[in-house]
Every structure is written in C-alpha cells, then in structure tokens.
Design a protein around this motif. Structure first.
Motif, PDB file in Angstrom:
ATOM      1  N   ARG A 137       0.857  -1.190   0.000  1.00 40.82           N
ATOM      2  CA  ARG A 137       0.000   0.000   0.000  1.00 40.82           C
ATOM      3  C   ARG A 137       0.891   1.237   0.000  1.00 40.82           C
ATOM      4  O   ARG A 137       1.775   1.374   0.848  1.00 40.82           O
ATOM      5  N   VAL A 138       0.666   2.131  -0.936  1.00 40.57           N
ATOM      6  CA  VAL A 138       1.362   3.410  -0.996  1.00 40.57           C
ATOM      7  C   VAL A 138       0.466   4.433  -0.304  1.00 40.57           C
ATOM      8  O   VAL A 138      -0.714   4.558  -0.629  1.00 40.57           O
ATOM      9  N   VAL A 139       1.043   5.143   0.667  1.00 42.92           N
ATOM     10  CA  VAL A 139       0.286   6.125   1.440  1.00 42.92           C
ATOM     11  C   VAL A 139       0.946   7.486   1.251  1.00 42.92           C
ATOM     12  O   VAL A 139       2.122   7.657   1.568  1.00 42.92           O
ATOM     13  N   VAL A 140       0.192   8.441   0.729  1.00 41.85           N
ATOM     14  CA  VAL A 140       0.687   9.800   0.540  1.00 41.85           C
ATOM     15  C   VAL A 140      -0.004  10.682   1.575  1.00 41.85           C
ATOM     16  O   VAL A 140      -1.230  10.692   1.674  1.00 41.85           O
ATOM     17  N   ARG A 149      -3.349   3.817  -1.719  1.00 41.67           N
ATOM     18  CA  ARG A 149      -3.726   2.937  -2.818  1.00 41.67           C
ATOM     19  C   ARG A 149      -2.912   1.648  -2.712  1.00 41.67           C
ATOM     20  O   ARG A 149      -1.712   1.692  -2.488  1.00 41.67           O
ATOM     21  N   TYR A 150      -3.589   0.539  -2.869  1.00 41.99           N
ATOM     22  CA  TYR A 150      -2.938  -0.771  -2.832  1.00 41.99           C
ATOM     23  C   TYR A 150      -2.504  -1.153  -4.241  1.00 41.99           C
ATOM     24  O   TYR A 150      -3.272  -1.038  -5.185  1.00 41.99           O
ATOM     25  N   TYR A 151      -1.256  -1.578  -4.373  1.00 40.58           N
ATOM     26  CA  TYR A 151      -0.705  -1.991  -5.662  1.00 40.58           C
ATOM     27  C   TYR A 151      -0.250  -3.439  -5.564  1.00 40.58           C
ATOM     28  O   TYR A 151       0.408  -3.820  -4.594  1.00 40.58           O
ATOM     29  N   GLY A 160       5.086   1.567 -11.410  1.00 45.02           N
ATOM     30  CA  GLY A 160       5.415   2.506 -10.340  1.00 45.02           C
ATOM     31  C   GLY A 160       4.168   3.157  -9.775  1.00 45.02           C
ATOM     32  O   GLY A 160       3.041   2.720 -10.010  1.00 45.02           O
ATOM     33  N   ILE A 161       4.380   4.228  -9.051  1.00 44.80           N
ATOM     34  CA  ILE A 161       3.282   4.963  -8.422  1.00 44.80           C
ATOM     35  C   ILE A 161       2.614   5.839  -9.468  1.00 44.80           C
ATOM     36  O   ILE A 161       3.288   6.503 -10.260  1.00 44.80           O
ATOM     37  N   MET A 166       1.947  10.933  -7.358  1.00 45.75           N
ATOM     38  CA  MET A 166       3.242  11.618  -7.469  1.00 45.75           C
ATOM     39  C   MET A 166       3.069  13.135  -7.458  1.00 45.75           C
ATOM     40  O   MET A 166       3.828  13.848  -6.831  1.00 45.75           O
ATOM     41  N   ASP A 167       2.017  13.616  -8.136  1.00 43.69           N
ATOM     42  CA  ASP A 167       1.744  15.061  -8.169  1.00 43.69           C
ATOM     43  C   ASP A 167       1.457  15.610  -6.782  1.00 43.69           C
ATOM     44  O   ASP A 167       1.868  16.724  -6.453  1.00 43.69           O
ATOM     45  N   LEU A 168       0.769  14.845  -5.959  1.00 39.30           N
ATOM     46  CA  LEU A 168       0.481  15.293  -4.597  1.00 39.30           C
ATOM     47  C   LEU A 168       1.747  15.501  -3.784  1.00 39.30           C
ATOM     48  O   LEU A 168       1.819  16.380  -2.937  1.00 39.30           O
TER      49      LEU A 168
END
Length: 172
Positions: A137-140, A149-151, A160-161, A166-168
């Motif tokens: 899970r990628v956490v921003v 979001r879980y990848y 990748g993400i 990435m913009d955030l």
C-alpha cells in the motif's frame, strides 16, 4: 523456500504459542546467538511528562522518533546481526491528530471508518487468504489529507506509483 514453507511462516501465533522458528530446524543446538529487546518507545510521553500534562500533553513525537531511529541505526550496524528484535511495552502514549490507522495481519484488504478515523488493512506480501494480489500500500500524506492505494507487486514494479499520487508529493 517453497510456497508451502513460506505459508507456514505467517501462522506464527496460535494457541498462545509463537512458532517464529521452525521446530525442525531449531531442534538441535547450533551454537550461541543473541537477540535485541527494546521497550516502551511510548510516542508522546516525553512531551507529556515535560509539560506535566500526562493525560493529554503527548501531541508531539519528535524526541521519541529520533530515539527510535537511532536505535534502528545502531542495530543495523551490528555485526553479526541479531537473530531477532523484539519490541515490548507501550508503543504510543498519545495520538496527535490521527486520521487513519494502517495495519495488516488479515492477509486481505479491508477497512472501515469510525468517528472520522479510517481503519485501513493492507493485504499480505506473502500468503493471501482473500482474492487480493501480493502487494504493498502506498500512502501519501499531505497537510490536508491522506491518500492510499494498494498496488500488486507486479503493478508497482512495472508501472510505479501513479501520476496523481506523485503530483500530490510535488505540491508544497
């Protein structure tokens, strides 16, 4: 390690017994070893005690984070490496502005909300018990919100993400 062997690793605590090491492999003494035990990082307590407000003054964790990072760096420099590290006692003292709790151990994605607190359960890297893929899970975290979001491992390694996440991270 076969998939069958790896699957057994994820069933560590059953019947109040920890099976972290294979009984077959650990049956005979193989010589001395060591482990590291740490206790009570208790994030928030240092400020609470310094202000005299132990009930609600633990809204800052900087000192405890610095000390925990120092502990991890010290352990990582050790040679030979410890057999394992165990952390006991209180992990946190106070929860400053928590909006989400991230966890695992359910071996599938799940979650819910209670009084504006999101509970997010990420599926496993290893043994899956649901229909989710092996992943991360990628956490921003921004000043305004937490987006996660879980990848699958394949998605993350191939693409990748995603750009919107990435913009955030680029915004100041």
């Amino acid at each position: 390690m076969s998939a069958e062997e790896a699957g057994g690793v994820f069933h560590k605590a059953q019947g109040r017994t920890l099976d972290a090491f294979s009984a077959e492999k650990e049956r005979e003494w193989k010589g001395p070893f060591y482990f590291i035990q740490g206790a009570d990082p208790q994030f928030g307590l240092m400020k609470a005690w310094s202000t005299g407000d132990s009930d609600s003054g633990g809204d800052e964790w900087e000192q405890e984070i610095r000390l925990t990072e120092q502990a991890v760096q010290a352990i990582n420099k050790l040679n030979p490496k410890p057999r394992f590290f165990v952390l006991c006692g209180d992990l946190i003292h106070a929860m400053p502005g928590i909006r989400a709790v991230f966890s695992g151990h359910y071996h599938r994605n799940a979650g819910g909300t209670y009084k504006k607190l999101d509970m997010v359960v990420s599926s496993a890297l290893g043994c899956q018990m649901g229909k989710d893929t092996h992943g991360l899970r990628v956490v921003v975290v921004t000043a305004e919100k937490i987006i996660h979001r879980y990848y699958s491992l394949d998605e993350l390694s191939e693409r990748g993400i995603e750009d919107d996440l990435m913009d955030l991270m680029k915004k100041k």
